[in-house]
Design a protein around this motif. Structure first.
Motif, PDB file in Angstrom:
ATOM      1  N   TYR A  24      31.325  45.460  33.864  1.00  0.00           N
ATOM      2  CA  TYR A  24      31.063  43.619  34.389  1.00  0.00           C
ATOM      3  C   TYR A  24      31.406  44.177  35.649  1.00  0.00           C
ATOM      4  N   LEU A  25      32.210  44.974  36.036  1.00  0.00           N
ATOM      5  CA  LEU A  25      32.778  44.990  37.418  1.00  0.00           C
ATOM      6  C   LEU A  25      32.138  45.433  38.483  1.00  0.00           C
ATOM      7  N   TYR A  26      31.468  45.949  38.559  1.00  0.00           N
ATOM      8  CA  TYR A  26      29.432  45.289  40.019  1.00  0.00           C
ATOM      9  C   TYR A  26      28.398  44.700  39.073  1.00  0.00           C
ATOM     10  N   SER A  27      28.562  44.568  37.925  1.00  0.00           N
ATOM     11  CA  SER A  27      27.177  43.662  37.816  1.00  0.00           C
ATOM     12  C   SER A  27      27.791  42.539  37.696  1.00  0.00           C
ATOM     13  N   ASP A  28      29.042  42.349  37.578  1.00  0.00           N
ATOM     14  CA  ASP A  28      29.262  40.346  37.238  1.00  0.00           C
ATOM     15  C   ASP A  28      31.006  40.810  37.362  1.00  0.00           C
ATOM     16  N   PRO A  29      30.754  39.963  38.589  1.00  0.00           N
ATOM     17  CA  PRO A  29      32.598  40.639  38.824  1.00  0.00           C
ATOM     18  C   PRO A  29      33.720  39.278  37.610  1.00  0.00           C
ATOM     19  N   THR A  30      32.689  38.110  37.937  1.00  0.00           N
ATOM     20  CA  THR A  30      33.285  36.990  36.898  1.00  0.00           C
ATOM     21  C   THR A  30      33.287  37.299  36.169  1.00  0.00           C
ATOM     22  N   THR A  31      32.262  37.131  35.333  1.00  0.00           N
ATOM     23  CA  THR A  31      33.117  37.734  34.276  1.00  0.00           C
ATOM     24  C   THR A  31      34.050  39.230  34.524  1.00  0.00           C
ATOM     25  N   THR A  97      36.914  26.997  39.079  1.00  0.00           N
ATOM     26  CA  THR A  97      36.286  26.507  40.501  1.00  0.00           C
ATOM     27  C   THR A  97      35.449  26.215  41.048  1.00  0.00           C
ATOM     28  N   GLY A  98      34.618  27.522  40.099  1.00  0.00           N
ATOM     29  CA  GLY A  98      33.263  27.234  39.980  1.00  0.00           C
ATOM     30  C   GLY A  98      32.656  28.070  41.657  1.00  0.00           C
ATOM     31  N   ARG A  99      33.631  29.150  42.104  1.00  0.00           N
ATOM     32  CA  ARG A  99      33.841  29.612  43.389  1.00  0.00           C
ATOM     33  C   ARG A  99      33.626  31.223  42.700  1.00  0.00           C
ATOM     34  N   THR A 100      32.745  32.176  43.041  1.00  0.00           N
ATOM     35  CA  THR A 100      31.609  33.757  43.022  1.00  0.00           C
ATOM     36  C   THR A 100      33.284  34.036  43.059  1.00  0.00           C
ATOM     37  N   ILE A 101      33.397  35.083  42.218  1.00  0.00           N
ATOM     38  CA  ILE A 101      34.596  35.977  42.044  1.00  0.00           C
ATOM     39  C   ILE A 101      33.805  37.343  43.521  1.00  0.00           C
ATOM     40  N   SER A 102      34.176  37.917  44.083  1.00  0.00           N
ATOM     41  CA  SER A 102      34.030  39.189  44.875  1.00  0.00           C
ATOM     42  C   SER A 102      34.027  40.267  44.071  1.00  0.00           C
ATOM     43  N   GLN A 103      33.694  41.327  44.073  1.00  0.00           N
ATOM     44  CA  GLN A 103      34.264  42.334  43.307  1.00  0.00           C
ATOM     45  C   GLN A 103      35.152  43.111  43.821  1.00  0.00           C
ATOM     46  N   ARG A 104      35.137  42.920  46.027  1.00  0.00           N
ATOM     47  CA  ARG A 104      37.241  42.519  45.597  1.00  0.00           C
ATOM     48  C   ARG A 104      38.002  43.154  45.011  1.00  0.00           C
ATOM     49  N   ARG A 105      37.562  41.474  44.853  1.00  0.00           N
ATOM     50  CA  ARG A 105      38.490  41.001  44.077  1.00  0.00           C
ATOM     51  C   ARG A 105      38.801  41.104  42.913  1.00  0.00           C
ATOM     52  N   ALA A 106      37.778  41.519  41.570  1.00  0.00           N
ATOM     53  CA  ALA A 106      37.929  41.503  40.099  1.00  0.00           C
ATOM     54  C   ALA A 106      37.952  43.429  40.305  1.00  0.00           C
TER      55      ALA A 106
END
Length: 133
Positions: A24-31, A97-106
């Motif tokens: 899921y790294l690139y399609s959904d970094p939060t997941t 937090t409801g914040r979007t997680i970036s691909q970089r952070r993931a």
């Protein structure tokens, strides 16, 4: 072939979650970050079982309490415990937090998870020869 394949036989629960995090790294970094957190928790559960570690009677069974517990810190060392903290904090952010997680952070979280996997595979498995060098 995934980056966590080397740990599949030693820690199948960890592997399953880590593999999904990588997927899921690139399609959904939060997941990806939530799955990384789950993988880290599963590994800590396994290590507590293997080494018969227990928290105090009145200590809540949280990831923070388990990775801060002196016998676990002695087993893992400061550097690995810091990596567990990075994964835990990012997982908390992803869920609470409801914040979007970036691909970089993931990606950064997955790198920390990979280092944790290498450590576990090298020092706490029956197949240290499968660990990438």
């Amino acid at each position: 072939m995934g980056n966590f394949d080397f740990i599949a036989s030693a820690y199948p629960g960890f592997y399953e979650s880590a593999e999904k995090a990588e997927k899921y790294l690139y399609s959904d970094p939060t997941t990806a970050v939530m799955r990384s957190r789950k993988a880290a928790e599963q590994l800590v559960d396994d290590l507590y079982a293997i080494y018969d570690l227990r928290l105090g009677k009145h200590t809540p069974e949280t990831q923070n309490n388990r990775t801060s517990h002196p016998p676990f810190r002695k087993l893992a060392g400061t550097g690995i415990c810091e990596k567990f903290d990075v994964v835990r904090h990012a997982g908390n952010d992803a869920v609470h937090t409801g914040r979007t997680i970036s691909q970089r952070r993931a990606l950064d979280v997955l790198k920390e998870l990979f280092h944790i996997a290498v450590w576990a595979g090298r020092y706490h498995s029956r197949t240290p020869g499968k660990v990438p060098v």
